[in-house]
Design an enzyme around this catalytic site. Structure first.
Site, PDB file in Angstrom:
ATOM      1  N   ASP A  48      48.655  45.592  42.860  1.00 28.03           N
ATOM      2  CA  ASP A  48      47.542  46.127  42.091  1.00 28.03           C
ATOM      3  C   ASP A  48      47.435  45.422  40.745  1.00 28.03           C
ATOM      4  OD1 ASP A  48      45.609  47.727  40.932  1.00 28.03           O
ATOM      5  OD2 ASP A  48      46.836  49.539  40.858  1.00 28.03           O
ATOM      6  N   ASP A  82      42.254  55.409  40.211  1.00 26.91           N
ATOM      7  CA  ASP A  82      43.183  55.182  39.098  1.00 26.91           C
ATOM      8  C   ASP A  82      43.146  56.341  38.105  1.00 26.91           C
ATOM      9  OD1 ASP A  82      44.462  52.600  39.553  1.00 26.91           O
ATOM     10  OD2 ASP A  82      42.430  51.766  39.431  1.00 26.91           O
TER      11      ASP A  82
HETATM   12  C1  DX5 Z   1      45.314  49.100  36.409  1.00 25.95           C
HETATM   13  C2  DX5 Z   1      44.847  49.748  37.685  1.00 25.95           C
HETATM   14  C3  DX5 Z   1      44.253  48.831  38.699  1.00 25.95           C
HETATM   15  C4  DX5 Z   1      43.172  47.924  38.212  1.00 25.95           C
HETATM   16  C5  DX5 Z   1      42.640  47.017  39.271  1.00 25.95           C
HETATM   17  O1  DX5 Z   1      45.987  49.992  35.633  1.00 25.95           O
HETATM   18  O2  DX5 Z   1      45.928  50.379  38.313  1.00 25.95           O
HETATM   19  O3  DX5 Z   1      43.918  49.532  39.867  1.00 25.95           O
HETATM   20  O4  DX5 Z   1      42.152  48.609  37.596  1.00 25.95           O
HETATM   21  O5  DX5 Z   1      41.597  46.320  38.736  1.00 25.95           O
HETATM   22  P1  DX5 Z   1      41.468  44.739  38.786  1.00 25.95           P
HETATM   23  O6  DX5 Z   1      41.329  44.379  40.216  1.00 25.95           O
HETATM   24  O7  DX5 Z   1      40.261  44.519  38.002  1.00 25.95           O
HETATM   25  O8  DX5 Z   1      42.687  44.142  38.146  1.00 25.95           O
HETATM   26 ZN    ZN Z   2      45.693  51.194  40.383  1.00 24.20          ZN
END
Ligand code: DX5
Ligand code: ZN
Length: 226
Positions: A179, A34
């Site tokens: 996501d 990310d």
């Molecule tokens: C949010 C990110 C995600 C997120 C996923 O901006 O793109 O990839 O961190 O994390 P969880 O699974 O904790 O929602």
């Molecule tokens: Zn992400």
């Protein structure tokens, strides 16, 4: 087949190496990176993610799934190409017009990389349709991009279903990735709606056994005992 892309955004400081090795051993299908620039979203993870991605590239053959939440996409493509990602996904909302979207798609392809386009929760899925013939994956954000650990927005299930229907009707071969807020409770409905790559961060990183949770998230629809 459903695949799991583990987001390493919320990895605990000081435990990075241990966590990445354990994820590799647990056969995550992808490492989800990310990348945030402090402009497209508030947080800035740019340098950290570059370091993590380079480290993972050295210890694992698992593909890197780079999710760019940045304004300057070209610069990020240049920087992250060094870690030889399998796929780079950018946000439709970060481009000013159609021309820029097409240029960005081609720029990523020139770097020998698959291309994904991501849409935020408030963006209509129809806006991405014209680009689908040129890309490999559509990433439907199921939370507002910017941080891990948020709750799944249940209205996004319908968005995934609509996209899946359009893809099938037009005989396109495109992965649908979701996501944000994906866990054992939300995974079944989103898989049923048509998503085939699930990003999960906190659900995996907080689990006692990465292999078990990854297998459970993957398991066929209807097979999950809650
Ligand atoms: C949010 C990110 C995600 C997120 C996923 O901006 O793109 O990839 O961190 O994390 P969880 O699974 O904790 O929602
Ligand atoms: Zn992400």
């Amino acid at each position: 087949m459903v695949e799991i892309s583990t987001s390493i955004l919320s990895v605990k400081k000081g435990e990075e190496s241990k966590t990445f090795f354990a994820l590799e051993a647990s056969k995550t299908d992808y490492f989800h990176i990310d990348v945030m620039d402090g402009k497209f979203v508030e947080k800035n993870t740019y340098q950290t993610m570059l370091e993590y991605a380079s480290y993972i590239r050295r210890i694992s053959n698992a593909p890197l799934d780079v999710h760019l939440m940045v304004e300057d996409i070209k610069k990020a493509v240049d920087d992250f190409s060094a870690v030889e990602p399998n796929i780079i996904t950018f946000h439709l909302e970060a481009c000013k017009d159609e021309k820029e979207v097409m240029e960005t798609i081609n720029y990523i392809k020139q770097n020998n990389c698959k291309v994904g386009i991501s849409v935020k929760p408030n963006t209509n899925i129809e806006e991405v349709y014209q680009y689908l013939p040129y890309i490999h994956m559509c990433l439907v954000m199921t939370v507002e991009p910017g941080k891990g650990g948020q709750s799944y927005l249940s209205e996004m299930t319908e968005k995934v279903r609509t996209l899946k229907k359009y893809i099938d009707e037009n005989q396109l071969e495109i992965d649908i990735e979701v996501d944000g807020g994906i866990n054992l409770k939300t995974a079944p409905e989103v898989k049923k709606a048509g998503a085939n790559i699930l990003v999960a961060g906190t659900a995996i990183l907080n689990a006692v056994d990465y292999k078990v949770i990854i297998d459970e998230l993957k398991c066929p629809i209807g097979d999950v005992s809650l």
